[in-house]
Design a protein around this motif. Structure first.
Motif, PDB file in Angstrom:
ATOM      1  N   GLY A 200      43.256  24.035  43.573  1.00  0.00           N
ATOM      2  CA  GLY A 200      42.241  24.326  44.591  1.00  0.00           C
ATOM      3  C   GLY A 200      42.514  23.488  45.830  1.00  0.00           C
ATOM      4  O   GLY A 200      43.313  22.544  45.794  1.00  0.00           O
ATOM      5  N   SER A 201      41.831  23.836  46.924  1.00  0.00           N
ATOM      6  CA  SER A 201      42.086  23.121  48.178  1.00  0.00           C
ATOM      7  C   SER A 201      40.833  23.080  49.047  1.00  0.00           C
ATOM      8  O   SER A 201      40.061  24.047  49.090  1.00  0.00           O
ATOM      9  N   PHE A 202      40.651  21.961  49.742  1.00  0.00           N
ATOM     10  CA  PHE A 202      39.575  21.860  50.726  1.00  0.00           C
ATOM     11  C   PHE A 202      40.030  22.359  52.099  1.00  0.00           C
ATOM     12  O   PHE A 202      39.228  22.406  53.026  1.00  0.00           O
ATOM     13  N   SER A 203      41.319  22.719  52.219  1.00  0.00           N
ATOM     14  CA  SER A 203      41.862  23.032  53.544  1.00  0.00           C
ATOM     15  C   SER A 203      41.175  24.215  54.213  1.00  0.00           C
ATOM     16  O   SER A 203      40.953  24.210  55.415  1.00  0.00           O
ATOM     17  N   LYS A 204      40.856  25.249  53.434  1.00  0.00           N
ATOM     18  CA  LYS A 204      40.311  26.448  54.053  1.00  0.00           C
ATOM     19  C   LYS A 204      38.788  26.515  53.917  1.00  0.00           C
ATOM     20  O   LYS A 204      38.164  27.406  54.477  1.00  0.00           O
ATOM     21  N   ILE A 205      38.183  25.581  53.155  1.00  0.00           N
ATOM     22  CA  ILE A 205      36.722  25.634  52.994  1.00  0.00           C
ATOM     23  C   ILE A 205      36.037  24.402  53.590  1.00  0.00           C
ATOM     24  O   ILE A 205      34.817  24.297  53.587  1.00  0.00           O
TER      25      ILE A 205
ATOM     26  N   GLU B 278      48.229  28.667  38.804  1.00  0.00           N
ATOM     27  CA  GLU B 278      47.395  29.619  39.562  1.00  0.00           C
ATOM     28  C   GLU B 278      46.988  28.931  40.869  1.00  0.00           C
ATOM     29  O   GLU B 278      46.123  28.057  40.877  1.00  0.00           O
ATOM     30  N   ASP B 279      47.635  29.329  41.943  1.00  0.00           N
ATOM     31  CA  ASP B 279      47.392  28.695  43.236  1.00  0.00           C
ATOM     32  C   ASP B 279      46.242  29.450  43.904  1.00  0.00           C
ATOM     33  O   ASP B 279      46.360  30.639  44.181  1.00  0.00           O
ATOM     34  N   SER B 280      45.158  28.735  44.161  1.00  0.00           N
ATOM     35  CA  SER B 280      43.943  29.451  44.529  1.00  0.00           C
ATOM     36  C   SER B 280      43.231  28.872  45.756  1.00  0.00           C
ATOM     37  O   SER B 280      42.038  28.618  45.718  1.00  0.00           O
ATOM     38  N   PRO B 281      43.940  28.699  46.870  1.00  0.00           N
ATOM     39  CA  PRO B 281      43.263  28.071  48.018  1.00  0.00           C
ATOM     40  C   PRO B 281      42.315  29.002  48.776  1.00  0.00           C
ATOM     41  O   PRO B 281      41.527  28.541  49.590  1.00  0.00           O
ATOM     42  N   TYR B 282      42.434  30.329  48.512  1.00  0.00           N
ATOM     43  CA  TYR B 282      41.643  31.280  49.314  1.00  0.00           C
ATOM     44  C   TYR B 282      40.508  31.941  48.544  1.00  0.00           C
ATOM     45  O   TYR B 282      39.766  32.732  49.098  1.00  0.00           O
ATOM     46  N   ARG B 283      40.404  31.658  47.257  1.00  0.00           N
ATOM     47  CA  ARG B 283      39.481  32.408  46.400  1.00  0.00           C
ATOM     48  C   ARG B 283      38.051  32.476  46.947  1.00  0.00           C
ATOM     49  O   ARG B 283      37.379  33.486  46.813  1.00  0.00           O
TER      50      ARG B 283
ATOM     51  N   PHE C 203      41.865  16.820  56.269  1.00  0.00           N
ATOM     52  CA  PHE C 203      41.536  15.833  55.239  1.00  0.00           C
ATOM     53  C   PHE C 203      42.594  15.754  54.146  1.00  0.00           C
ATOM     54  O   PHE C 203      42.633  14.798  53.393  1.00  0.00           O
ATOM     55  N   ARG C 204      43.436  16.782  54.059  1.00  0.00           N
ATOM     56  CA  ARG C 204      44.509  16.839  53.066  1.00  0.00           C
ATOM     57  C   ARG C 204      43.979  16.578  51.656  1.00  0.00           C
ATOM     58  O   ARG C 204      44.440  15.657  50.960  1.00  0.00           O
ATOM     59  N   LEU C 205      43.053  17.389  51.227  1.00  0.00           N
ATOM     60  CA  LEU C 205      42.484  17.209  49.888  1.00  0.00           C
ATOM     61  C   LEU C 205      42.523  18.499  49.080  1.00  0.00           C
ATOM     62  O   LEU C 205      42.220  19.578  49.611  1.00  0.00           O
TER      63      LEU C 205
ATOM     64  N   ASN D 132      46.593  36.859  48.431  1.00  0.00           N
ATOM     65  CA  ASN D 132      47.904  36.213  48.422  1.00  0.00           C
ATOM     66  C   ASN D 132      48.411  35.842  49.827  1.00  0.00           C
ATOM     67  O   ASN D 132      48.221  36.582  50.783  1.00  0.00           O
ATOM     68  N   ASN D 133      49.029  34.706  49.896  1.00  0.00           N
ATOM     69  CA  ASN D 133      49.819  34.333  51.072  1.00  0.00           C
ATOM     70  C   ASN D 133      51.271  34.540  50.672  1.00  0.00           C
ATOM     71  O   ASN D 133      51.740  33.860  49.760  1.00  0.00           O
ATOM     72  N   PRO D 134      52.020  35.488  51.237  1.00  0.00           N
ATOM     73  CA  PRO D 134      51.751  36.156  52.504  1.00  0.00           C
ATOM     74  C   PRO D 134      51.161  37.560  52.406  1.00  0.00           C
ATOM     75  O   PRO D 134      50.717  38.095  53.416  1.00  0.00           O
TER      76      PRO D 134
ATOM     77  N   THR E 175      46.366  15.168  46.959  1.00  0.00           N
ATOM     78  CA  THR E 175      46.404  15.049  48.420  1.00  0.00           C
ATOM     79  C   THR E 175      46.872  16.403  48.944  1.00  0.00           C
ATOM     80  O   THR E 175      48.025  16.577  49.324  1.00  0.00           O
ATOM     81  N   SER E 176      45.996  17.385  48.824  1.00  0.00           N
ATOM     82  CA  SER E 176      46.178  18.785  49.220  1.00  0.00           C
ATOM     83  C   SER E 176      46.843  19.597  48.111  1.00  0.00           C
ATOM     84  O   SER E 176      47.479  19.045  47.206  1.00  0.00           O
ATOM     85  N   SER E 177      46.674  20.923  48.201  1.00  0.00           N
ATOM     86  CA  SER E 177      47.225  21.752  47.125  1.00  0.00           C
ATOM     87  C   SER E 177      48.741  21.880  47.240  1.00  0.00           C
ATOM     88  O   SER E 177      49.410  22.203  46.269  1.00  0.00           O
ATOM     89  N   GLN E 178      49.289  21.615  48.438  1.00  0.00           N
ATOM     90  CA  GLN E 178      50.761  21.581  48.526  1.00  0.00           C
ATOM     91  C   GLN E 178      51.292  20.478  47.607  1.00  0.00           C
ATOM     92  O   GLN E 178      52.298  20.659  46.914  1.00  0.00           O
ATOM     93  N   GLN E 179      50.598  19.358  47.569  1.00  0.00           N
ATOM     94  CA  GLN E 179      51.014  18.302  46.642  1.00  0.00           C
ATOM     95  C   GLN E 179      50.819  18.774  45.194  1.00  0.00           C
ATOM     96  O   GLN E 179      51.615  18.430  44.322  1.00  0.00           O
TER      97      GLN E 179
HETATM   98  C1  PLP Z   1      49.111  29.790  48.772  1.00  0.00           C
HETATM   99  C2  PLP Z   1      49.026  28.437  49.367  1.00  0.00           C
HETATM  100  N1  PLP Z   1      49.101  27.366  48.566  1.00  0.00           N
HETATM  101  C3  PLP Z   1      49.023  26.128  49.051  1.00  0.00           C
HETATM  102  C4  PLP Z   1      48.867  25.892  50.408  1.00  0.00           C
HETATM  103  C5  PLP Z   1      48.800  24.483  50.896  1.00  0.00           C
HETATM  104  O1  PLP Z   1      47.506  24.163  51.331  1.00  0.00           O
HETATM  105  P1  PLP Z   1      47.016  22.686  51.449  1.00  0.00           P
HETATM  106  O2  PLP Z   1      48.159  21.791  51.148  1.00  0.00           O
HETATM  107  O3  PLP Z   1      46.553  22.532  52.854  1.00  0.00           O
HETATM  108  O4  PLP Z   1      45.914  22.520  50.460  1.00  0.00           O
HETATM  109  C6  PLP Z   1      48.791  26.974  51.290  1.00  0.00           C
HETATM  110  C7  PLP Z   1      48.659  26.745  52.720  1.00  0.00           C
HETATM  111  O5  PLP Z   1      48.594  27.590  53.550  1.00  0.00           O
HETATM  112  C8  PLP Z   1      48.874  28.284  50.749  1.00  0.00           C
HETATM  113  O6  PLP Z   1      48.806  29.362  51.522  1.00  0.00           O
END
Ligand code: PLP
Length: 433
Positions: A229-234, A200-205, A239-241, A172-174, A95-99
């Motif tokens: 991976g994350s659907f948040s940015k694509i 390996e946190d890859s939401p922006y790849r 949807f929190r997936l 990278n964030n930030p 339920t999102s990559s934060q999870q």
């Molecule tokens: C590096 C990174 N990981 C994870 C997340 C969490 O994204 P989400 O939970 O929406 O998939 C973010 C959100 O900005 C992020 O920048």
């Protein structure tokens, strides 16, 4: 009533996100916000959603509204497995990559354990690591130590175990930085030497606007990497997936842990995402998002060049959503923040992303959320306030220097008087003899 005695021993370690606090206090639509990591609303496939929803309801009916499997619905796991060339058994929907970050922390970290991470680090990850009372150490320090002493393994494992290395190799964030292949290989080398895992946190790849893709860490070390991976940015963050790709034995524990977190990821959303990704709509939409974000990145860079005073530098990221600014050392972006916000512009002070709160002369700017028309007045205003702060700092420096010089002159005069008096005393003593 005093509630403090009811809280768990973890609660004092919870970290409040300054970024989320900004959103709590400020109406984002009323200001020019370069603060959050929000995608541009124009990238959401709004017009496609009714058709997708109709398809999903037609195909799955009430099944789309029912509880689903904890691992995620098979249709979504299959399209993700196909896209990234892995077996379905190595895909867990989250339920999102934060999870994803939080569940990895919960499964692998005990209080006192060490997570190696870049500094600055993604705040949401820091929040999870702290919540489980792990300690975060800077990976670059370990990397440097390793090149000096090849025997660092025992040094670390005796102190406190490094359970995993947490990295965001792409955009990278930030910081906006992308790791080179050599840097990724170095991460893998350290992980193998310390015998730890890699997250390996890859939401922006998939959001690359220039340059060439670099091999992922998962591809370099599939046996010890959990790739998030994350659907948040694509697709859309509402949807929190998200998903985790990793070794089956690790996913099995994550699967058990996830049962008590949410039983299953949102089923209707998963079917929508499966249809969106599997039908090719995601790739078509991604092309449009990339073009949009490339324009916004280029615009922000050109505006910074146009308006920022000398002494300010910034990254020019190849993708993702963020630029990282470094101001002259005397400037403090935490102190500057309220003034900038009351003028109608928001950013995030860079020191919030440092585990020790250092680098107070840095800031993170997001270029995806603010539309292009608002970007120029926003950057112009920010630059004017930075210029003003730089002038104030220079004036304060000049006053301090003048005060120091005056104090020096007074001290010199006093010293001269003392020398003269001592001379007179000596002469008097001389004469008395
Ligand atoms: C590096 C990174 N990981 C994870 C997340 C969490 O994204 P989400 O939970 O929406 O998939 C973010 C959100 O900005 C992020 O920048």
């Amino acid at each position: 009533m005093d509630y403090s005695k009811y809280f768990s021993a973890d609660v004092p370690s919870f970290l409040r996100s300054p970024v989320r606090e900004i959103f709590r206090k400020v109406d984002l639509s009323a200001i020019c916000s370069f603060a959050g990591g929000y995608p541009a609303a124009v990238t959401f496939p709004l017009a496609d959603i009714p058709g997708l929803a109709e398809k999903v309801l037609g195909r799955y009916g009430t099944k789309a509204l029912q509880y689903g499997a904890t691992q995620g619905v098979p249709e979504l796991r299959e399209v993700i497995a196909k896209r990234y060339g892995v077996p379905v058994s190595q895909v867990q929907i989250t339920t999102s990559s934060q999870q994803g970050i939080d569940v990895c922390s919960r499964v692998f970290l005990d209080p006192g354990d060490v997570v190696l991470a870049e500094n600055p680090v993604y705040l949401g990850a820091l929040q999870s690591f702290r919540a489980y009372r792990a300690r975060v150490q800077e990976i670059s320090a370990v990397s440097a130590r390793h090149s000096e002493h090849a025997s660092c393994h025992s040094e670390h494992s005796e102190e406190s175990p490094v359970k995993f290395i947490y990295v965001i190799p792409d955009f990278n964030n930030p910081s906006g930085k992308t790791m080179t292949l050599q840097e990724r290989q170095e991460i893998v080398r350290i992980a193998r030497e310390l015998d730890c895992l890699i997250v390996e946190d890859s939401p922006y790849r998939e959001l690359r606007y220039s340059g060439e893709p670099v091999t992922t860490i998962r591809e370099l070390a599939p046996e010890r990497t959990l790739q998030l991976g994350s659907f948040s940015k694509i697709f859309a963050p509402g949807f929190r997936l998200g998903w985790i790709i990793g070794p089956e034995e690790l996913l099995e524990q994550i699967y058990i842990c996830k049962q008590c977190l949410d039983l299953c990821p949102p089923v209707f959303d998963q079917y929508l995402a499966a249809e969106f990704m599997g039908s090719g709509m995601l790739d078509a939409n991604l092309q449009k998002s990339i073009a949009e974000y490339r324009r916004r990145r280029d615009l922000m860079v050109s505006l910074l060049e146009k308006y920022m005073p000398a002494g300010v530098s910034w990254t020019d990221p190849e993708g993702g959503l963020f630029l990282w600014l470094t101001l002259p050392p005397a400037l403090d972006t935490v102190a500057l923040y309220d003034k900038v916000l009351s003028a109608g512009v928001a950013y995030v002070a860079g020191s919030f992303f440092y585990t020790d709160g250092s680098h107070r002369n840095t800031m993170r700017l997001n270029f995806s959320f603010v539309d292009e028309a608002k970007m120029e007045p926003g950057i112009k205003l920010l630059a004017a306030l930075v210029r003003e702060a730089a002038a104030d700092a220079a004036a304060a420096d000049a006053v301090a220097a003048a005060a120091a010089a005056a104090a020096g002159a007074v001290a010199d005069a006093a010293a001269a008087d003392a020398v003269a008096a001592a001379g007179a005393d000596a002469a008097a003593a001389e004469g008395g003899r």
